[in-house]
Design a protein around this motif. Sequence first.
Motif, mmCIF file in Angstrom:
data_model
loop_
_atom_site.group_PDB
_atom_site.id
_atom_site.type_symbol
_atom_site.label_atom_id
_atom_site.label_comp_id
_atom_site.label_asym_id
_atom_site.label_seq_id
_atom_site.Cartn_x
_atom_site.Cartn_y
_atom_site.Cartn_z
ATOM 1 N N LYS A 179 -53.690 -6.302 -50.520
ATOM 2 C CA LYS A 179 -54.362 -4.957 -50.584
ATOM 3 C C LYS A 179 -53.295 -3.709 -50.529
ATOM 4 N N VAL A 180 -52.069 -4.130 -50.165
ATOM 5 C CA VAL A 180 -50.989 -2.988 -50.300
ATOM 6 C C VAL A 180 -49.712 -3.474 -51.097
ATOM 7 N N ALA A 181 -49.064 -2.894 -51.862
ATOM 8 C CA ALA A 181 -47.994 -3.563 -52.593
ATOM 9 C C ALA A 181 -46.840 -2.392 -52.476
ATOM 10 N N VAL A 182 -45.804 -2.635 -52.458
ATOM 11 C CA VAL A 182 -44.325 -2.004 -52.165
ATOM 12 C C VAL A 182 -43.319 -2.596 -53.248
ATOM 13 N N ASP A 183 -43.116 -1.723 -54.113
ATOM 14 C CA ASP A 183 -42.058 -2.013 -55.095
ATOM 15 C C ASP A 183 -40.712 -1.237 -54.794
ATOM 16 N N LEU A 184 -39.613 -2.006 -54.831
ATOM 17 C CA LEU A 184 -38.382 -1.357 -54.558
ATOM 18 C C LEU A 184 -37.565 -1.143 -55.898
ATOM 19 N N ILE A 185 -37.116 0.176 -55.826
ATOM 20 C CA ILE A 185 -36.491 0.729 -57.059
ATOM 21 C C ILE A 185 -35.151 1.251 -56.625
ATOM 22 N N ASN A 186 -33.861 0.654 -57.082
ATOM 23 C CA ASN A 186 -32.599 1.025 -56.886
ATOM 24 C C ASN A 186 -32.125 1.904 -57.945
ATOM 25 N N PRO A 187 -31.631 3.275 -57.344
ATOM 26 C CA PRO A 187 -31.263 4.247 -58.840
ATOM 27 C C PRO A 187 -29.760 3.343 -59.254
ATOM 28 N N ARG A 188 -29.180 2.406 -58.647
ATOM 29 C CA ARG A 188 -27.921 1.867 -59.041
ATOM 30 C C ARG A 188 -28.325 1.072 -60.213
ATOM 31 N N ASP A 189 -29.403 0.482 -60.295
ATOM 32 C CA ASP A 189 -29.810 -0.289 -61.578
ATOM 33 C C ASP A 189 -29.995 0.710 -62.797
ATOM 34 N N PHE A 190 -30.020 1.825 -62.659
ATOM 35 C CA PHE A 190 -30.083 2.812 -63.778
ATOM 36 C C PHE A 190 -28.853 3.397 -63.969
ATOM 37 N N THR A 191 -27.719 3.067 -63.605
ATOM 38 C CA THR A 191 -26.239 3.503 -63.945
ATOM 39 C C THR A 191 -25.845 3.099 -65.328
ATOM 40 N N THR A 192 -25.162 3.957 -65.722
ATOM 41 C CA THR A 192 -24.422 3.500 -67.101
ATOM 42 C C THR A 192 -22.982 3.227 -67.167
ATOM 43 N N ASP A 193 -22.444 3.929 -66.124
ATOM 44 C CA ASP A 193 -20.860 3.603 -66.237
ATOM 45 C C ASP A 193 -20.492 2.214 -65.315
ATOM 46 N N ARG A 194 -19.407 1.929 -65.589
ATOM 47 C CA ARG A 194 -18.711 0.702 -65.443
ATOM 48 C C ARG A 194 -18.774 0.718 -63.728
ATOM 49 N N HIS A 195 -18.605 1.726 -63.021
ATOM 50 C CA HIS A 195 -18.611 1.789 -61.617
ATOM 51 C C HIS A 195 -19.799 1.798 -61.043
ATOM 52 N N ARG A 196 -21.073 1.988 -61.808
ATOM 53 C CA ARG A 196 -22.312 2.115 -61.257
ATOM 54 C C ARG A 196 -22.360 3.232 -60.201
ATOM 55 N N THR A 197 -21.753 4.278 -60.477
ATOM 56 C CA THR A 197 -21.703 5.423 -59.551
ATOM 57 C C THR A 197 -23.198 6.055 -59.438
ATOM 58 N N VAL A 198 -23.350 6.142 -58.138
ATOM 59 C CA VAL A 198 -24.708 6.663 -57.802
ATOM 60 C C VAL A 198 -24.720 8.166 -56.968
ATOM 61 N N ASP A 199 -23.410 8.573 -56.602
ATOM 62 C CA ASP A 199 -23.191 9.770 -56.095
ATOM 63 C C ASP A 199 -22.184 10.630 -56.824
ATOM 64 N N ASP A 200 -22.333 12.012 -56.609
ATOM 65 C CA ASP A 200 -21.580 13.152 -57.231
ATOM 66 C C ASP A 200 -21.255 14.173 -56.537
ATOM 67 N N ARG A 201 -20.191 14.838 -56.877
ATOM 68 C CA ARG A 201 -19.755 15.867 -56.041
ATOM 69 C C ARG A 201 -20.787 17.016 -55.911
ATOM 70 N N PRO A 202 -20.666 18.059 -54.951
ATOM 71 C CA PRO A 202 -21.405 19.267 -54.887
ATOM 72 C C PRO A 202 -20.898 20.503 -55.478
ATOM 73 N N TYR A 203 -21.257 21.011 -56.362
ATOM 74 C CA TYR A 203 -20.900 22.404 -56.901
ATOM 75 C C TYR A 203 -20.775 23.263 -55.718
ATOM 76 N N GLY A 204 -19.722 24.081 -55.749
ATOM 77 C CA GLY A 204 -19.490 25.082 -54.639
ATOM 78 C C GLY A 204 -18.629 24.485 -53.411
ATOM 79 N N GLY A 205 -18.251 23.154 -53.737
ATOM 80 C CA GLY A 205 -17.510 22.317 -52.855
ATOM 81 C C GLY A 205 -18.096 21.943 -51.190
ATOM 82 N N GLY A 206 -17.496 21.759 -50.363
ATOM 83 C CA GLY A 206 -17.896 21.399 -49.156
ATOM 84 C C GLY A 206 -18.033 19.951 -48.747
ATOM 85 N N PRO A 207 -18.419 19.781 -47.781
ATOM 86 C CA PRO A 207 -18.131 18.051 -47.123
ATOM 87 C C PRO A 207 -19.104 17.352 -47.731
ATOM 88 N N GLY A 208 -18.948 15.940 -48.147
ATOM 89 C CA GLY A 208 -20.198 15.067 -48.413
ATOM 90 C C GLY A 208 -20.347 15.243 -49.852
#
Length: 256
Positions: free
Chosen positions: A37-66
Amino acid sequence: MTTSNPILRFSAISLFPEMFAAVTESGVVGRAIKKGKVAVDLINPRDFTTDRHRTVDDRPYGGGPGMLMKVEPLEKAIEFAQSSQPDGNRPGKVIYLSPQGEKIDHQMVSQLSQEEHLILLAGRYEGIDERLLNKHVDLELSLGDFVLSGGELAAMAVIDSVTRLVPEVLGHKESAEQDSFADGLLDHQHYTRPEVYDGNRVPQVLLSGNHQVIESWRLQQRLGRTWLRRPDLLARKKLTEQEEKLLSMFQAQFES
Ligand SMILES: CN(C)c1cccc(CNc2ccc(C(N)=O)cn2)c1
């Protein structure tokens, strides 16, 4: 009756898809999935990376933590979720879970239960690029004013609460119509065996077998508890004559 195409489909976009086992492999949602009656598909952005390290995070413009979620893998994951839509169906609604979202309540959950496809974006790090949000997100929602380490738990809360309201997902025994909040009031007290526990008896009215008196006692307790604990909810509710009377009797006893 197991339907080939589910009534409601969730696509959860998350860097930690394994977390969703908590709702897909047990309880109401687990059973609804088994019954088709219900379906839950799981989609991981890491599967859509193209670089060797499968990078999924990136630095914020303007600096700051995180860090932020990297745009490209996330956009590809969203587009994949939207493409996995049977022809002719309405496009999926993209929901982003974040502390900056609209507070979720029963009304919102009830509206979402009418949809066919909900795409839930569980953010990590400090969130996502605003331009990606403006381009793809239909609804930004929050569980409440607190920060989680990721949007997954909030997404699972949406999956569970919405699934409970999908018609004929719950059996008659667990019916969601009786849910408190469904009519804008808190729930009444509950009691079960033993009749005397820790020196305290179950309220006599509940042992009377008089269902009319029991129902009105329960309604009075729901009105009284909402008045005491959540006056904001009570303010939003139009009370019937009978409800006004029950509440004022509760208030009189309380203030006596
Ligand atoms: C700015 N920031 C920390 C952040 C921004 C976006 C997502 C996330 C992921 N964490 C979440 C998600 C939702 C909720 C909620 N209240 O529904 C709480 N935490 C964190």
